[in-house]
Design an enzyme around this catalytic site. Structure first.
Site, PDB file in Angstrom:
ATOM      1  CG  ASP A 405      -0.226  -0.159   2.503  1.00 20.62           C
ATOM      2  OD1 ASP A 405       0.986   0.092   2.506  1.00 20.62           O
ATOM      3  OD2 ASP A 405      -0.840  -0.520   3.506  1.00 20.62           O
ATOM      4  CB  THR A 407       0.565   3.127   4.850  1.00 17.41           C
ATOM      5  OG1 THR A 407       0.936   1.736   4.781  1.00 17.41           O
ATOM      6  CG2 THR A 407      -0.905   3.281   4.530  1.00 17.41           C
TER       7      THR A 407
END
Length: 454
Positions: A405, A407
């Site tokens: 992802d 993040t």
């Protein structure tokens, strides 16, 4: 589940009415009311059992689970077919030895796995916590399995919560308690719990003899983020209860010296155990693949035997000189039918039963090597890896999906100097500027990589 109204038509009818309610009533286990004491005894104890089998259910239950393997059904059918005198090809008693060996080896392995669960349950049920004793009028050490709904439990920092408890006292001056829920959801960040409203004003440690309130809460459920109810004080004043007042079983007390709570759910009624769906038979991808392969092998076997049976029937029908045959009144069609089942027994080696014995032995050896691997030994904890599911060891380390992802979990979060402005003059850094553009692109793109372990 229960209410505390006085019975109108006798105690038995009152209890029936309480059983039909959608809420449960919890009071102190120190109460002298016999009716309320019976209600508390009707709740589940804190003893938990996660084993799959019992002494009486082991053979039928394990046999039923092994029948999930299509090959076992096939071999049992062949062994039973060999007892039919018309179509048998081998000694009937000898034909059942291979399948009994396969079932026995798998049963011993499953029994060993269940015995380890039994030892784990015994260890957990034997853990010690402090329970308030009416006779001694003090907190005494009791095993987890002896905890009941309505008991007062006192815990210290770094102790594990034995049952779902309503927080009544915390040594924190603000009535706050911190818990770690890593055993439930894997999160190591601490969560805050609050003492029931109006109780922190006591100013000193809770005295169980002075607790005369009644707790009405929802029935046991598996929702970890929800808890609804109210506490009714002797003055008839009610205070609402919510999830921040509940300490869940298996969580750990952190950064709080002392907490006291009253048990509202115990044992298999706790939210942690409600989320445990119980033991189930796990099948590896290899086992599922073997079921498909065995099914196709059976189809091939049926075609071969059907061809032989039809050819045998046609041969007998067109045969003119039968002087070399033993006189028989059986029709060619019936003789071909008998030969079909005989060929099923003769050609059963198309599906080797020894393959399953070899697989079970290889699994046991693999488990032995995994548990004794030096690379898996934790010197700091003085512990080694444990194989809890013995049926899926070959799936260990197999990766099917990999997701990343934006993040920064699998990427790098990094701050670089690009440019600045001083007194209206811009000072850029060309090299870092180009790098930051590339990093910005990576952090705002979601990758999905699909792999397989075929």
């Amino acid at each position: 589940m229960y209410s505390l109204e006085r019975p109108v038509q006798g105690q038995s009818s009152c209890l029936k009415d309480r059983l039909g309610r959608k809420r449960r009533t919890v009071v102190s286990s120190l109460t002298e009311d016999e009716e309320l004491t019976e209600i508390l005894k009707s709740y589940s104890s804190n003893k938990v059992t996660t084993t799959k089998y019992s002494f009486l259910s082991f053979i039928p239950k394990n046999l039923f689970e092994q029948l999930h393997r299509f090959a076992n059904i096939y071999f049992i059918f062949l062994a039973a077919l060999n007892f039919v005198p018309v179509v048998n090809a081998f000694q009937p008693e000898i034909s059942i030895i291979p399948i009994l060996l396969v079932l026995a080896v798998t049963a011993v392995k499953d029994l060993w796995e269940d015995y380890r669960k039994h030892k784990s349950d015994k260890f957990i049920n034997g853990l010690v916590c402090e329970i308030y004793s009416r006779k001694q009028q003090m907190y005494v050490d009791q095993r987890w399995q002896d905890v009941h709904v309505g008991d007062f439990v006192r815990l210290s920092c770094n102790e594990i919560i034995p049952a779902d408890m309503l927080l009544l006292y915390s040594s924190d001056p603000h009535g706050v308690c911190y818990i770690e829920t890593a055993n439930l959801d894997g999160e190591t960040n601490l969560k805050q719990r609050q003492v029931v409203r109006d109780l922190p004003r006591q100013g000193s440690e809770l005295t169980p003899e002075n607790f005369h309130s009644r707790i009405e809460c929802e029935n046991p459920n598996n929702d970890l983020s929800r808890f609804r109810g109210f506490m009714e004080y002797p003055s008839k004043a009610r205070v609402g209860l919510h999830n921040n007042n509940l300490l869940l079983r298996s969580c750990t007390i952190r950064n709080t010296e002392t907490v006291i709570g009253i048990v509202v759910y115990a044992g298999h009624e706790t939210k942690a155990m409600k989320n445990n769906n119980g033991p189930r038979y796990k099948r590896s991808k290899l086992e599922r693949r073997l079921n498909v392969d065995v099914l196709w092998s059976v189809v091939l076997l049926v075609i071969m035997c059907l061809t032989a049976a039809i050819g045998h029937g046609l041969w007998l029908r067109n045969l003119k000189d039968t002087s070399f045959l033993i006189p028989d009144t059986t029709s060619p069609a019936l003789s071909g039918f008998y030969l079909f089942w005989t060929m099923i027994i003769v050609l059963q080696v198309l599906i080797p039963i020894s393959l399953y014995v070899s697989i079970e032995i290889v699994k046991l050896c693999q488990i032995f090597f995994i548990q004794n691997d030096v690379d898996f030994y934790n010197e700091y904890m003085d512990s080694r890896i444990q194989c809890r599911a013995l049926n899926i060891t070959e799936d260990l380390g197999q990766i099917q999906y990999v997701f990343s992802d934006k993040t920064g979990t699998l990427t790098e979060n990094k701050m670089v100097f690009r440019r600045c402005t001083i007194a209206g003059v811009e000072y850029p850094h060309e090299e870092n500027g180009e790098k930051s553009k590339y990093i910005f692109f990576l952090h705002n793109t979601t990758f999905s990589i699909r792999g397989t372990h075929d």
